[in-house]
Scaffold this active site. Structure first.
Site, PDB file in Angstrom:
ATOM      1  N   HIS A  79       0.684  -1.348   0.173  1.00 44.34           N
ATOM      2  CA  HIS A  79      -0.031  -0.053  -0.152  1.00 44.34           C
ATOM      3  C   HIS A  79       0.842   1.204  -0.143  1.00 44.34           C
ATOM      4  O   HIS A  79       2.063   1.204  -0.526  1.00 44.34           O
ATOM      5  CB  HIS A  79      -0.984   0.022   1.118  1.00 44.34           C
ATOM      6  N   GLU A  94      -2.836   0.337   7.784  1.00 45.12           N
ATOM      7  CA  GLU A  94      -1.724  -0.571   7.609  1.00 45.12           C
ATOM      8  C   GLU A  94      -0.566  -0.110   6.805  1.00 45.12           C
ATOM      9  O   GLU A  94       0.650  -0.570   7.334  1.00 45.12           O
ATOM     10  CB  GLU A  94      -2.476  -1.588   6.619  1.00 45.12           C
ATOM     11  N   HIS A 148       2.572  -7.104   4.381  1.00 45.17           N
ATOM     12  CA  HIS A 148       1.443  -6.468   4.752  1.00 45.17           C
ATOM     13  C   HIS A 148       0.820  -6.853   6.025  1.00 45.17           C
ATOM     14  O   HIS A 148       1.413  -7.702   6.648  1.00 45.17           O
ATOM     15  CB  HIS A 148       0.264  -7.080   3.837  1.00 45.17           C
ATOM     16  N   GLU A 210       1.305 -11.750   5.462  1.00 45.36           N
ATOM     17  CA  GLU A 210       0.036 -10.949   6.295  1.00 45.36           C
ATOM     18  C   GLU A 210       0.623 -11.311   7.648  1.00 45.36           C
ATOM     19  O   GLU A 210       0.447 -12.386   8.188  1.00 45.36           O
ATOM     20  CB  GLU A 210      -1.058 -11.548   6.352  1.00 45.36           C
TER      21      GLU A 210
END
Length: 252
Positions: A79, A94, A148, A210
């Site tokens: 992101h 995040e 992430h 993740e």
């Protein structure tokens, strides 16, 4: 008098003949050397030209060997910019924790001369998925690691999981996931094949981590803390080193 002239002419003829033979022999030796050199001009033995060539080729061989031994890694903080990613329990995006962890991974890898490392972003910038994968493909990198954090509407959901797309990324995913779960002690949600776009576009061994659930209070607290980020970064680096050993056959 006539005899003297004849003798003089005979001597000159012999001298000229001898010089001609020497010249022919010289040309023959030169052409023989030319053929041995594969069509290249012969070099003066022991001369500066020959010495310069030896130094240059030695340097090229050394650089080539060094480049072969270096392991190239692209770290991708997920992101950024207009794309904040998930929103944590505390309201922090995040993209912030992704970058913080990636920077720590980058710094740790720089301490080891075997690794070259690049980041897809170094600040709060939006980068297209195509460009992230493209950076790894164009280099080309030996590994692409996308970092992430997860989130879910149910705050009790927790755990770390790792995604890969192609078979060439499975070994990398296993190495890093094992270290991450061991370091953080979050629930182990496993390693899964997933057709995520950034992984699908990547041609090099790739994975997407993740790290944990930002929507889970306990995991978000760990992910946002300096101590937690250090542990995550070291786990990722340890996984990369383990993968390096498996693929390069190098010992620590």
């Amino acid at each position: 008098m006539e005899r003297t002239r004849r003798y003089s002419r005979s001597a000159r003829f012999k001298t000229l003949s001898l010089l001609l033979l020497v010249a022919i022999a010289g040309i023959f030796l030169y052409m023989t050397q030319f053929a041995k050199n594969g069509g290249e001009m012969p070099k003066t033995l022991g001369g500066k030209e020959n010495q310069t060539e030896q130094v240059s080729s030695g340097g090229l061989d050394s650089d080539s060997e060094s480049a072969k031994d270096t392991f190239k890694i692209v770290i991708d903080p997920g992101h950024g910019g207009k794309d904040p990613g998930s929103t944590g329990f505390s309201g922090i995006f995040e993209k912030v924790s992704n970058l913080a962890i990636a920077e720590r991974v980058y710094d740790l890898l720089l301490e080891d001369s075997r690794f070259e490392v690049r980041m897809t972003r170094t600040d709060d910038t939006f980068v297209e998925l195509e460009d992230r994968a493209g950076m790894a493909n164009d280099w080309p990198a030996d590994a692409f690691v996308s970092i992430h954090g997860n989130a879910y509407e149910d705050s009790s959901v927790s755990g770390s999981e790792t995604f890969y797309r192609y078979d060439n990324g499975l070994l990398l995913a296993e190495a890093i996931h094992e270290e991450l779960v061991d370091a953080m002690r979050f629930r182990d949600r496993g390693i899964r094949l997933n057709e995520l776009k950034v992984l699908t576009l990547s041609k090099v061994p790739s994975l997407l981590i993740e790290t944990g659930y930002l929507s889970n209070v306990a995991e978000e607290t760990a992910i946002l803390s300096e101590e937690g980020q250090d542990r995550m970064a070291r786990a990722i680096v340890d996984g990369l080193k383990a993968y390096y050993e498996q693929t390069k056959g190098s010992s620590m």
